[in-house]
Write a protein that holds these residues in place. Structure first.
Motif, mmCIF file in Angstrom:
data_model
loop_
_atom_site.group_PDB
_atom_site.id
_atom_site.type_symbol
_atom_site.label_atom_id
_atom_site.label_comp_id
_atom_site.label_asym_id
_atom_site.label_seq_id
_atom_site.Cartn_x
_atom_site.Cartn_y
_atom_site.Cartn_z
ATOM 1 N N GLN A 1 0.289 19.188 -63.031
ATOM 2 C CA GLN A 1 1.616 19.597 -63.488
ATOM 3 C C GLN A 1 1.508 20.470 -64.728
ATOM 4 O O GLN A 1 0.709 20.198 -65.618
ATOM 5 N N THR A 2 2.332 21.507 -64.771
ATOM 6 C CA THR A 2 2.373 22.348 -65.962
ATOM 7 C C THR A 2 3.606 22.054 -66.810
ATOM 8 O O THR A 2 3.762 22.629 -67.877
ATOM 9 N N ALA A 3 4.476 21.161 -66.318
ATOM 10 C CA ALA A 3 5.671 20.758 -67.069
ATOM 11 C C ALA A 3 6.082 19.359 -66.623
ATOM 12 O O ALA A 3 5.869 18.991 -65.469
ATOM 13 N N PRO A 4 6.680 18.583 -67.513
ATOM 14 C CA PRO A 4 7.131 17.244 -67.147
ATOM 15 C C PRO A 4 8.174 17.294 -66.030
ATOM 16 O O PRO A 4 9.081 18.130 -66.054
ATOM 17 N N GLY A 5 8.013 16.432 -65.040
ATOM 18 C CA GLY A 5 8.962 16.365 -63.938
ATOM 19 C C GLY A 5 8.679 17.320 -62.799
ATOM 20 O O GLY A 5 9.377 17.329 -61.799
ATOM 21 N N GLN A 6 7.636 18.126 -62.954
ATOM 22 C CA GLN A 6 7.300 19.072 -61.888
ATOM 23 C C GLN A 6 6.819 18.301 -60.666
ATOM 24 O O GLN A 6 5.995 17.402 -60.761
ATOM 25 N N LEU A 7 7.343 18.659 -59.510
ATOM 26 C CA LEU A 7 6.984 18.009 -58.255
ATOM 27 C C LEU A 7 5.859 18.771 -57.577
ATOM 28 O O LEU A 7 5.659 19.962 -57.831
ATOM 29 N N THR A 8 5.154 18.091 -56.687
ATOM 30 C CA THR A 8 4.127 18.792 -55.914
ATOM 31 C C THR A 8 4.802 19.579 -54.793
ATOM 32 O O THR A 8 5.899 19.235 -54.335
ATOM 33 N N ALA A 9 4.139 20.621 -54.348
ATOM 34 C CA ALA A 9 4.658 21.410 -53.233
ATOM 35 C C ALA A 9 4.805 20.529 -51.989
ATOM 36 O O ALA A 9 5.779 20.651 -51.240
ATOM 37 N N LYS A 10 3.875 19.616 -51.795
ATOM 38 C CA LYS A 10 3.932 18.712 -50.648
ATOM 39 C C LYS A 10 5.171 17.813 -50.725
ATOM 40 O O LYS A 10 5.863 17.617 -49.722
ATOM 41 N N THR A 11 5.472 17.274 -51.895
ATOM 42 C CA THR A 11 6.661 16.432 -52.061
ATOM 43 C C THR A 11 7.929 17.229 -51.784
ATOM 44 O O THR A 11 8.829 16.759 -51.090
ATOM 45 N N LEU A 12 8.001 18.451 -52.328
ATOM 46 C CA LEU A 12 9.175 19.285 -52.074
ATOM 47 C C LEU A 12 9.352 19.560 -50.584
ATOM 48 O O LEU A 12 10.460 19.493 -50.054
ATOM 49 N N ALA A 13 8.253 19.852 -49.908
ATOM 50 C CA ALA A 13 8.336 20.198 -48.490
ATOM 51 C C ALA A 13 8.593 18.988 -47.602
ATOM 52 O O ALA A 13 9.436 19.045 -46.696
ATOM 53 N N GLU A 14 7.894 17.890 -47.856
ATOM 54 C CA GLU A 14 7.973 16.748 -46.949
ATOM 55 C C GLU A 14 9.110 15.782 -47.279
ATOM 56 O O GLU A 14 9.800 15.317 -46.382
#
Length: 82
Positions: A61-74
């Motif tokens: 993560q480059t910022a607090p609360g940033q989600l993974t691309a996989k989490t966003l997609a799935e």
């Protein structure tokens, strides 16, 4: 494109930022940081945002609360949101 990134202390903070960006200009990417701000990352396609920031792995993560691309997609089906 201008990026505005602020820390959200509540989901209401994050939603207010989204509303402000949507009403102000289409050239603003408004991201709220922290767990309370994740909603601003998830809703970008719905509010007309063209981009969001995601990481490849949670420990990158480059910022607090940033989600993974996989989490966003799935989990949130980010590619199909409109």
């Amino acid at each position: 494109l201008y990026k505005v990134a602020v820390t959200a202390h509540s989901t209401v903070n994050a939603l207010n930022l989204i509303c402000w960006a949507r009403e102000s200009s289409r050239n603003i990417l408004a991201i709220s940081m922290g767990p309370q701000g994740q909603i601003s990352r998830i809703l970008q396609p719905i509010i007309g945002g063209k981009y969001t920031y995601a990481c490849l792995e949670e420990d990158l993560q480059t910022a607090p609360g940033q989600l993974t691309a996989k989490t966003l997609a799935e989990c949130y089906r980010f590619p199909s949101l409109n």
